[in-house]
Design a protein around this motif. Structure first.
Motif, PDB file in Angstrom:
ATOM      1  N   SER A 142     -26.643   6.019  11.397  1.00 25.33           N
ATOM      2  CA  SER A 142     -25.618   5.021  11.110  1.00 25.33           C
ATOM      3  C   SER A 142     -26.290   3.756  10.593  1.00 25.33           C
ATOM      4  O   SER A 142     -27.435   3.470  10.952  1.00 25.33           O
ATOM      5  N   PRO A 143     -25.600   2.990   9.744  1.00 26.15           N
ATOM      6  CA  PRO A 143     -26.217   1.798   9.151  1.00 26.15           C
ATOM      7  C   PRO A 143     -26.472   0.705  10.182  1.00 26.15           C
ATOM      8  O   PRO A 143     -25.729   0.547  11.147  1.00 26.15           O
ATOM      9  N   ASP A 144     -27.535  -0.065   9.946  1.00 22.29           N
ATOM     10  CA  ASP A 144     -27.865  -1.191  10.814  1.00 22.29           C
ATOM     11  C   ASP A 144     -27.042  -2.425  10.473  1.00 22.29           C
ATOM     12  O   ASP A 144     -26.786  -3.265  11.340  1.00 22.29           O
ATOM     13  N   ALA A 145     -26.671  -2.557   9.201  1.00 24.83           N
ATOM     14  CA  ALA A 145     -26.063  -3.801   8.744  1.00 24.83           C
ATOM     15  C   ALA A 145     -25.096  -3.524   7.594  1.00 24.83           C
ATOM     16  O   ALA A 145     -25.000  -2.397   7.096  1.00 24.83           O
ATOM     17  N   VAL A 146     -24.385  -4.572   7.199  1.00 27.07           N
ATOM     18  CA  VAL A 146     -23.477  -4.490   6.057  1.00 27.07           C
ATOM     19  C   VAL A 146     -23.904  -5.504   4.998  1.00 27.07           C
ATOM     20  O   VAL A 146     -24.373  -6.594   5.320  1.00 27.07           O
ATOM     21  N   ILE A 147     -23.764  -5.115   3.753  1.00 20.22           N
ATOM     22  CA  ILE A 147     -23.867  -6.025   2.613  1.00 20.22           C
ATOM     23  C   ILE A 147     -22.446  -6.181   2.087  1.00 20.22           C
ATOM     24  O   ILE A 147     -21.777  -5.185   1.790  1.00 20.22           O
ATOM     25  N   ILE A 148     -21.989  -7.416   1.991  1.00 22.58           N
ATOM     26  CA  ILE A 148     -20.581  -7.679   1.677  1.00 22.58           C
ATOM     27  C   ILE A 148     -20.439  -8.128   0.228  1.00 22.58           C
ATOM     28  O   ILE A 148     -21.115  -9.072  -0.206  1.00 22.58           O
ATOM     29  N   VAL A 149     -19.559  -7.466  -0.504  1.00 21.27           N
ATOM     30  CA  VAL A 149     -19.219  -7.879  -1.865  1.00 21.27           C
ATOM     31  C   VAL A 149     -17.811  -8.463  -1.816  1.00 21.27           C
ATOM     32  O   VAL A 149     -16.819  -7.725  -1.839  1.00 21.27           O
ATOM     33  N   PRO A 150     -17.684  -9.787  -1.713  1.00 23.50           N
ATOM     34  CA  PRO A 150     -16.350 -10.392  -1.630  1.00 23.50           C
ATOM     35  C   PRO A 150     -15.680 -10.424  -3.008  1.00 23.50           C
ATOM     36  O   PRO A 150     -16.315 -10.760  -4.008  1.00 23.50           O
ATOM     37  N   LEU A 151     -14.410 -10.072  -3.049  1.00 25.58           N
ATOM     38  CA  LEU A 151     -13.628 -10.113  -4.283  1.00 25.58           C
ATOM     39  C   LEU A 151     -12.502 -11.121  -4.077  1.00 25.58           C
ATOM     40  O   LEU A 151     -11.512 -10.824  -3.405  1.00 25.58           O
ATOM     41  N   LEU A 152     -12.660 -12.318  -4.643  1.00 32.34           N
ATOM     42  CA  LEU A 152     -11.709 -13.404  -4.458  1.00 32.34           C
ATOM     43  C   LEU A 152     -10.720 -13.419  -5.615  1.00 32.34           C
ATOM     44  O   LEU A 152     -11.117 -13.468  -6.788  1.00 32.34           O
ATOM     45  N   ARG A 153      -9.428 -13.399  -5.284  1.00 33.07           N
ATOM     46  CA  ARG A 153      -8.422 -13.452  -6.340  1.00 33.07           C
ATOM     47  C   ARG A 153      -7.102 -13.962  -5.801  1.00 33.07           C
ATOM     48  O   ARG A 153      -6.855 -13.914  -4.600  1.00 33.07           O
ATOM     49  N   ARG A 154      -6.270 -14.444  -6.721  1.00 29.65           N
ATOM     50  CA  ARG A 154      -4.932 -14.881  -6.364  1.00 29.65           C
ATOM     51  C   ARG A 154      -3.941 -13.770  -6.684  1.00 29.65           C
ATOM     52  O   ARG A 154      -4.199 -12.930  -7.539  1.00 29.65           O
ATOM     53  N   ARG A 155      -2.842 -13.771  -5.975  1.00 31.85           N
ATOM     54  CA  ARG A 155      -1.824 -12.746  -6.211  1.00 31.85           C
ATOM     55  C   ARG A 155      -1.299 -12.876  -7.633  1.00 31.85           C
ATOM     56  O   ARG A 155      -0.896 -13.938  -8.077  1.00 31.85           O
ATOM     57  N   GLY A 156      -1.321 -11.765  -8.350  1.00 31.51           N
ATOM     58  CA  GLY A 156      -0.849 -11.772  -9.730  1.00 31.51           C
ATOM     59  C   GLY A 156      -1.863 -12.263 -10.733  1.00 31.51           C
ATOM     60  O   GLY A 156      -1.572 -12.336 -11.932  1.00 31.51           O
ATOM     61  N   GLY A 157      -3.081 -12.605 -10.271  1.00 32.27           N
ATOM     62  CA  GLY A 157      -4.107 -13.082 -11.189  1.00 32.27           C
ATOM     63  C   GLY A 157      -4.690 -11.954 -12.015  1.00 32.27           C
ATOM     64  O   GLY A 157      -4.557 -10.767 -11.677  1.00 32.27           O
ATOM     65  N   SER A 158      -5.361 -12.299 -13.095  1.00 32.96           N
ATOM     66  CA  SER A 158      -5.958 -11.289 -13.968  1.00 32.96           C
ATOM     67  C   SER A 158      -7.339 -10.891 -13.458  1.00 32.96           C
ATOM     68  O   SER A 158      -7.950 -11.601 -12.648  1.00 32.96           O
ATOM     69  N   GLN A 159      -7.837  -9.767 -13.945  1.00 31.32           N
ATOM     70  CA  GLN A 159      -9.156  -9.286 -13.546  1.00 31.32           C
ATOM     71  C   GLN A 159     -10.258 -10.273 -13.937  1.00 31.32           C
ATOM     72  O   GLN A 159     -11.272 -10.409 -13.252  1.00 31.32           O
ATOM     73  N   SER A 160     -10.053 -10.979 -15.034  1.00 32.57           N
ATOM     74  CA  SER A 160     -11.076 -11.922 -15.497  1.00 32.57           C
ATOM     75  C   SER A 160     -11.194 -13.141 -14.589  1.00 32.57           C
ATOM     76  O   SER A 160     -12.165 -13.900 -14.684  1.00 32.57           O
TER      77      SER A 160
END
Length: 233
Positions: free
Chosen positions: A71-89
């Motif tokens: 089992s993994p020792d730790a996590v690497i977090i990739v945060p994805l910040l966005r607003r509702r209805g916002g575009s991918q860009s």
């Protein structure tokens, strides 16, 4: 490369990942001998048999907090910040800067942290993200299988977790408050995910951690290849 022949090893230690009866299959681990231990790290010498049947030794650093080789020792977090209805860009992410004594420099990384006893990788990712950056994740959209970090040096393994962060959540407004441990000094950077992530790494004075740089390079390459394909008939 640490692949020097040695005398035939005996079973000096029998952790869960070392069989009590040696297998005829090679390569195989024959024994693990502790060398030295501090509060957080242990140095061990692995005696193993290589593909040619030759006995060899390898030194490895391991976390004293490691609970299982499966089992993994730790996590690497990739945060994805966005607003509702916002575009991918418009999607953003979070990077953290902190001084790392082993390299004697300040590094830039994705948020990360150890998995506590009884936690899933997803639970650890949500907790660590809030503690390290102050941002509150709404959900985890994906968690990777166990992956290695630097297998020539350590048996440390991690899980990569994608965490969705809702910027319309009032808890994520302004500059959310971190909850750091004593001795932690972490600077949070909020940057665009698709526009200039690698430029942000190249343009700063911090040393990027390999995984983050590979992520940025891969993302940039994917966008370039995608743009090329879209122009073809």
């Amino acid at each position: 490369t640490q692949t020097h022949p040695t005398q035939t090893a005996t079973m000096s230690e029998n952790p869960s990942h070392v069989p009590s009866v040696l297998s005829s299959t090679v390569p195989r681990i024959d024994a693990i001998k502790p060398v030295a231990t501090t509060k957080w790290l242990s140095l061990k010498t692995i005696s193993y048999t290589d593909q040619e049947g030759k006995p060899r030794e390898w030194d490895v650093a391991t976390r004293t907090t490691k609970r299982s080789p499966d089992s993994p020792d730790a996590v690497i977090i990739v945060p994805l910040l966005r607003r509702r209805g916002g575009s991918q860009s418009d999607v953003e992410t979070l990077l953290v800067e902190q001084y790392r004594p082993p390299v004697g420099r300040t590094t830039v990384e994705f948020p990360a942290g150890l998995i506590d006893e009884g936690e899933s990788p997803e639970e650890a990712a949500l907790r660590e993200l809030r503690e390290e950056t102050g941002y509150v994740g709404s959900s985890c959209s994906q968690a990777s299988r166990e992956v290695c970090m630097s297998p020539g040096l350590t048996d440390e393994s991690v899980s990569l977790v994608l965490v969705d962060v809702d910027l319309d959540d009032p808890r994520n407004a302004g500059s959310p408050q971190q909850n750091l441990d004593d001795g932690e000094h972490v600077t949070v950077r909020r940057v665009g995910l698709t526009a200039g992530l690698r430029a942000a790494l190249d343009g700063g004075g911090c040393m990027p951690i390999e995984g983050l740089y590979l992520f940025a390079l891969g993302l940039e390459l994917g966008i370039q290849l995608g743009s090329g394909d879209s122009g073809k008939n």
